[in-house]
Scaffold this active site. Structure first.
Site, short mmCIF file in Angstrom:
data_model
loop_
_atom_site.label_atom_id
_atom_site.label_comp_id
_atom_site.label_asym_id
_atom_site.label_seq_id
_atom_site.Cartn_x
_atom_site.Cartn_y
_atom_site.Cartn_z
CD GLU A 209 -73.19 -33.09 -7.63
OE1 GLU A 209 -72.70 -34.20 -6.72
OE2 GLU A 209 -73.91 -32.44 -7.54
CG HIS B 189 -79.35 -31.89 -8.74
ND1 HIS B 189 -78.57 -32.39 -7.88
CD2 HIS B 189 -78.57 -31.51 -9.69
CE1 HIS B 189 -77.11 -32.10 -8.24
NE2 HIS B 189 -77.34 -31.66 -9.39
CG HIS C 263 -78.42 -28.83 -13.56
ND1 HIS C 263 -77.99 -27.75 -12.83
CD2 HIS C 263 -77.74 -29.87 -13.13
CE1 HIS C 263 -77.28 -28.07 -11.76
NE2 HIS C 263 -77.17 -29.52 -12.04
#
Ligand code: 13P
Length: 228
Positions: free
Chosen positions: A74, A156, A95
Site C-alpha cells: 500500500e 477493506h 483491518h
C-alpha cells in the site's frame, strides 16, 4: 543509519506491535508510514509485527524508489497521503474488525455520536472499493480523507492519520470504537444524527481544547482554571 532514524524506526515497530496488542490488527494485514528525510519510512510487506525489527523498516522516496526490504503493497496511498496532507506525518492502515465490517457495507458513519467530530467533520466517510495496492485505491482514499483525519475503505479496512505515531494509533482506536458503537446502536434501528450546527459546535470545542491530542498540547478549558 543515524541514531535518530533508528529510534524512529523502533518507535514504528512499537506502534505496530501496539496495533496487535490493542486488537485492531491481525496477521500481516495493516501497515504504517512516517514522514522522514526526503520521503518517508514504511513497514515492509507481509511481515508479522512480532518478528519485525527496526532494520526491516523500509526507506522510500516520493518517486516510489526504496532502500531495503520490499515495502508495503500500500505504499502508493501512504506516499500520496503524506504528499497531499502536509498537516499530517503518520499514516496507519489496519483491518480492524468493526470498522471493516461497516466498510463491507460501504456505509459512511454519520454523526450518530459527537466523537465523529474528532475525525474532522460530520461524517466518517467510506472510500469506494478499489483493488488493494493500486493507484485507484490511493485516489479513493485521498478523496475520502478530504478534511478528515480518518476514513473507512470499502470492503477493506480503515486509514487513520496523525501528526505523531501515538496520535495515529489513538485515532485508529477511536475509529474502531465508533464503528463498534454504531453497529451496536443499529441493533435498535438507525440512530438519530446530530444536526450540522451542533457538530460545528463540537468541532470548535474540540479544536479549542486540543481534544485527543494528548495532555501536552495546549488548549483552553471553559470550566477549569489551573492553580498558580
Ligand atoms: P502489506 O503487508 O503489503 O503491507 O499489505 C497488508 C494490507 O493490509 C494490504 O492492504
Amino acid at each position: 543509519m543515524t541514531p535518530e532514524e533508528h529510534k524512529l524506526r523502533q518507535e514504528m515497530v512499537e506502534t505496530c506491535r501496539a496495533m496487535d496488542a490493542r486488537g485492531i490488527n491481525q496477521g500481516t494485514a495493516g501497515n504504517l508510514s512516517l514522514r522522514y528525510g526526503a520521503g518517508f519510512l514504511i513497514t515492509p510487506s507481509s511481515m508479522p509485527y512480532d518478528i519485525m525489527q527496526a532494520e526491516d523498516i523500509v526507506e522510500m522516496g516520493w518517486d516510489g524508489t526504496y532502500v531495503g526490504r520490499r515495502p508495503s503493497s500500500e505504499w502508493r496511498f501512504h506516499r500520496d497521503i503524506l504528499k497531499t496532507r502536509t498537516d499530517m506525518n503518520v499514516v496507519l492502515h489496519c483491518h480492524s474488525l468493526y470498522a471493516t465490517s461497516v466498510a463491507c457495507h460501504h456505509r459512511t458513519i454519520p454523526a450518530f455520536h459527537y466523537m465523529v467530530g474528532v475525525m474532522g467533520g460530520t461524517t466518517l466517510r467510506c472510500a469506494r472499493y478499489a483493488t488493494y495496492g493500486t493507484q485507484g485505491l490511493s485516489d479513493a482514499a485521498i478523496e475520502a480523507l478530504e478534511g478528515r483525519k480518518a476514513c473507512l475503505l470499502g470492503q477493506h479496512g480503515q486509514i487513520a492519520l496523525g501528526k505523531t505515531l501515538d496520535a495515529a494509533l489513538w485515532m485508529a482506536i477511536e475509529v474502531e470504537t465508533l464503528a463498534r458503537m454504531y453497529q451496536q446502536a443499529l441493533v435498535l434501528g438507525e440512530p438519530p444524527v446530530l444536526p450540522d450546527d451542533e457538530m460545528e459546535r463540537v468541532i470548535a470545542q474540540m479544536t479549542r481544547m486540543s481534544y485527543g491530542l494528548g495532555p501536552e498540547e495546549e488548549g483552553t478549558n471553559d470550566v477549569a482554571r489551573k492553580r498558580d
